[in-house]
Design a protein around this motif. Structure first.
Motif, PDB file in Angstrom:
ATOM      1  N   ARG A  51       0.056   0.148  -6.215  1.00  0.00           N
ATOM      2  CA  ARG A  51      -0.156  -1.137  -6.877  1.00  0.00           C
ATOM      3  C   ARG A  51      -1.361  -1.859  -6.273  1.00  0.00           C
ATOM      4  N   ILE A  52      -1.430  -1.812  -4.946  1.00  0.00           N
ATOM      5  CA  ILE A  52      -2.509  -2.509  -4.233  1.00  0.00           C
ATOM      6  C   ILE A  52      -3.855  -1.891  -4.599  1.00  0.00           C
ATOM      7  N   MET A  53      -3.885  -0.558  -4.642  1.00  0.00           N
ATOM      8  CA  MET A  53      -5.147   0.121  -4.936  1.00  0.00           C
ATOM      9  C   MET A  53      -5.586  -0.165  -6.367  1.00  0.00           C
ATOM     10  N   ARG A  54      -4.593  -0.187  -7.247  1.00  0.00           N
ATOM     11  CA  ARG A  54      -4.934  -0.425  -8.650  1.00  0.00           C
ATOM     12  C   ARG A  54      -5.563  -1.809  -8.827  1.00  0.00           C
ATOM     13  N   ALA A  55      -5.099  -2.754  -8.011  1.00  0.00           N
ATOM     14  CA  ALA A  55      -5.651  -4.114  -8.103  1.00  0.00           C
ATOM     15  C   ALA A  55      -6.998  -4.229  -7.390  1.00  0.00           C
ATOM     16  N   GLY A  56      -7.389  -3.137  -6.725  1.00  0.00           N
ATOM     17  CA  GLY A  56      -8.685  -3.146  -6.031  1.00  0.00           C
ATOM     18  C   GLY A  56      -8.628  -3.869  -4.687  1.00  0.00           C
ATOM     19  N   ASP A  57      -7.399  -4.131  -4.182  1.00  0.00           N
ATOM     20  CA  ASP A  57      -7.281  -4.790  -2.882  1.00  0.00           C
ATOM     21  C   ASP A  57      -7.185  -3.751  -1.769  1.00  0.00           C
ATOM     22  N   LEU A  58      -7.253  -4.236  -0.539  1.00  0.00           N
ATOM     23  CA  LEU A  58      -7.090  -3.327   0.597  1.00  0.00           C
ATOM     24  C   LEU A  58      -5.609  -3.207   0.930  1.00  0.00           C
ATOM     25  N   VAL A  59      -5.172  -2.011   1.292  1.00  0.00           N
ATOM     26  CA  VAL A  59      -3.775  -1.846   1.718  1.00  0.00           C
ATOM     27  C   VAL A  59      -3.644  -2.516   3.095  1.00  0.00           C
ATOM     28  N   PRO A  60      -2.420  -2.894   3.486  1.00  0.00           N
ATOM     29  CA  PRO A  60      -2.270  -3.619   4.759  1.00  0.00           C
ATOM     30  C   PRO A  60      -2.777  -2.803   5.954  1.00  0.00           C
ATOM     31  N   ASP A  61      -3.364  -3.529   6.922  1.00  0.00           N
ATOM     32  CA  ASP A  61      -3.916  -2.866   8.102  1.00  0.00           C
ATOM     33  C   ASP A  61      -2.896  -1.969   8.789  1.00  0.00           C
ATOM     34  N   ASP A  62      -1.659  -2.475   8.965  1.00  0.00           N
ATOM     35  CA  ASP A  62      -0.708  -1.672   9.746  1.00  0.00           C
ATOM     36  C   ASP A  62      -0.385  -0.351   9.053  1.00  0.00           C
ATOM     37  N   LEU A  63      -0.376  -0.354   7.719  1.00  0.00           N
ATOM     38  CA  LEU A  63      -0.090   0.879   6.985  1.00  0.00           C
ATOM     39  C   LEU A  63      -1.207   1.903   7.189  1.00  0.00           C
ATOM     40  N   ILE A  64      -2.430   1.471   7.004  1.00  0.00           N
ATOM     41  CA  ILE A  64      -3.547   2.424   7.100  1.00  0.00           C
ATOM     42  C   ILE A  64      -3.752   2.855   8.558  1.00  0.00           C
ATOM     43  N   ILE A  65      -3.495   1.948   9.491  1.00  0.00           N
ATOM     44  CA  ILE A  65      -3.639   2.298  10.910  1.00  0.00           C
ATOM     45  C   ILE A  65      -2.617   3.373  11.285  1.00  0.00           C
ATOM     46  N   ARG A  66      -1.392   3.221  10.765  1.00  0.00           N
ATOM     47  CA  ARG A  66      -0.356   4.235  11.050  1.00  0.00           C
ATOM     48  C   ARG A  66      -0.767   5.599  10.503  1.00  0.00           C
ATOM     49  N   ILE A  67      -1.332   5.595   9.295  1.00  0.00           N
ATOM     50  CA  ILE A  67      -1.739   6.864   8.674  1.00  0.00           C
ATOM     51  C   ILE A  67      -2.825   7.543   9.517  1.00  0.00           C
ATOM     52  N   VAL A  68      -3.833   6.768   9.883  1.00  0.00           N
ATOM     53  CA  VAL A  68      -4.951   7.347  10.641  1.00  0.00           C
ATOM     54  C   VAL A  68      -4.453   7.835  12.005  1.00  0.00           C
ATOM     55  N   GLN A  69      -3.593   7.037  12.618  1.00  0.00           N
ATOM     56  CA  GLN A  69      -3.062   7.408  13.927  1.00  0.00           C
ATOM     57  C   GLN A  69      -2.340   8.753  13.863  1.00  0.00           C
ATOM     58  N   SER A  70      -1.517   8.916  12.826  1.00  0.00           N
ATOM     59  CA  SER A  70      -0.739  10.162  12.762  1.00  0.00           C
ATOM     60  C   SER A  70      -1.666  11.353  12.508  1.00  0.00           C
ATOM     61  N   ILE A  71      -2.760  11.136  11.796  1.00  0.00           N
ATOM     62  CA  ILE A  71      -3.700  12.250  11.567  1.00  0.00           C
ATOM     63  C   ILE A  71      -4.450  12.586  12.862  1.00  0.00           C
ATOM     64  N   LEU A  72      -4.939  11.550  13.537  1.00  0.00           N
ATOM     65  CA  LEU A  72      -5.728  11.816  14.747  1.00  0.00           C
ATOM     66  C   LEU A  72      -4.868  12.421  15.861  1.00  0.00           C
ATOM     67  N   ARG A  73      -3.577  12.147  15.809  1.00  0.00           N
ATOM     68  CA  ARG A  73      -2.686  12.694  16.851  1.00  0.00           C
ATOM     69  C   ARG A  73      -2.209  14.098  16.513  1.00  0.00           C
ATOM     70  N   ASP A  74      -2.445  14.502  15.263  1.00  0.00           N
ATOM     71  CA  ASP A  74      -1.964  15.810  14.818  1.00  0.00           C
ATOM     72  C   ASP A  74      -2.757  16.909  15.531  1.00  0.00           C
ATOM     73  N   PRO A  75      -2.084  17.751  16.317  1.00  0.00           N
ATOM     74  CA  PRO A  75      -2.815  18.776  17.062  1.00  0.00           C
ATOM     75  C   PRO A  75      -3.526  19.782  16.154  1.00  0.00           C
ATOM     76  N   ASN A  76      -3.131  19.831  14.879  1.00  0.00           N
ATOM     77  CA  ASN A  76      -3.797  20.756  13.959  1.00  0.00           C
ATOM     78  C   ASN A  76      -5.106  20.196  13.402  1.00  0.00           C
ATOM     79  N   VAL A  77      -5.326  18.910  13.659  1.00  0.00           N
ATOM     80  CA  VAL A  77      -6.562  18.301  13.154  1.00  0.00           C
ATOM     81  C   VAL A  77      -7.622  18.368  14.248  1.00  0.00           C
TER      82      VAL A  77
END
Ligand code: AMP
Length: 192
Positions: A51-77
């Motif tokens: 919904r947020i993306m469709r409105a062209g707004d930014l998703v909440p910081d904590d959500l995107i930070i969690r996503i990036v954190q889990s990717i950067l911590r992934d030993p396969n990345v």
């Protein structure tokens, strides 16, 4: 090596990011792509973001930070990453610095495309015409540019204090622009 790539809509950032990924053997992580994949999967994150993306707004910081954190911590990345679309806010930039510092890393370079606004607007209007998006008006595009500039300038200023921010002229042929990036990044590459 951690690199960040910034560019307004229509700057050719996506094309150049693909070149940088290949040439410098970084894995290209676009938070926009990641979110679109979550939406397509219909995951909880996707449902929250859609919904947020469709409105062209930014998703909440904590959500995107969690996503990036889990990717950067992934030993396969790979730990050699080109981040695209993140950080978008000062809060995100500070969170990124912190997560990298915990692993003894830091942002090594920043690329920011500079393209005059009238060139961007013409490119986007042309793209809208080709893709059949009559709603992409000159005014709406101008508004998106201003949004981008306001937010990104703050993030770039944050990085200018400690990292080389390479401002790349984004006008010209694809190969020509990539050559500018290659030249700018060579010293960072040598120190790798
Ligand atoms: P992009 O493909 O980078 O233009 O991202 C598409 C959409 O995803 C944006 O309009 C935002 O709604 C969301 N998005 C992507 N990256 C971020 C971010 N770092 N912070 C907040 N929202 C984001």
């Amino acid at each position: 090596m951690i690199g960040l790539i910034f560019g307004p809509p229509g700057s050719g950032k996506g094309t150049q990011a693909a070149h940088v990924e290949r040439e410098f053997k970084l894995s290209h992580l676009s938070t926009g792509d990641i979110l679109r994949a979550e939406v397509a999967r219909g995951s909880d994150i996707g449902k929250e973001a859609e919904r947020i993306m469709r409105a062209g707004d930014l998703v909440p910081d904590d959500l995107i930070i969690r996503i990036v954190q889990s990717i950067l911590r992934d030993p396969n990345v790979s730990s050699d990453v080109l981040l695209d679309g993140f950080p978008r806010t000062l809060e995100q930039a500070k969170a990124l610095d912190e997560m990298l510092a915990q692993e003894g890393h830091k942002v090594d370079f920043v690329i920011a495309f500079k393209v005059p606004e009238d060139v961007l607007i013409e490119r986007l209007l042309h793209r809208a015409e080709v893709e059949g998006r009559p709603d992409d008006t000159r005014e709406a595009i101008r508004e998106r540019m201003h949004e981008y500039r306001n937010l990104t300038e703050m993030v770039l200023d944050h990085y200018r204090k400690g990292v080389k921010v390479h401002e790349i002229d984004g006008v010209g042929e694809i190969e020509e622009i990539f050559e500018r990036i290659r030249k700018a990044l060579l010293p960072a590459e040598r120190g790798r």
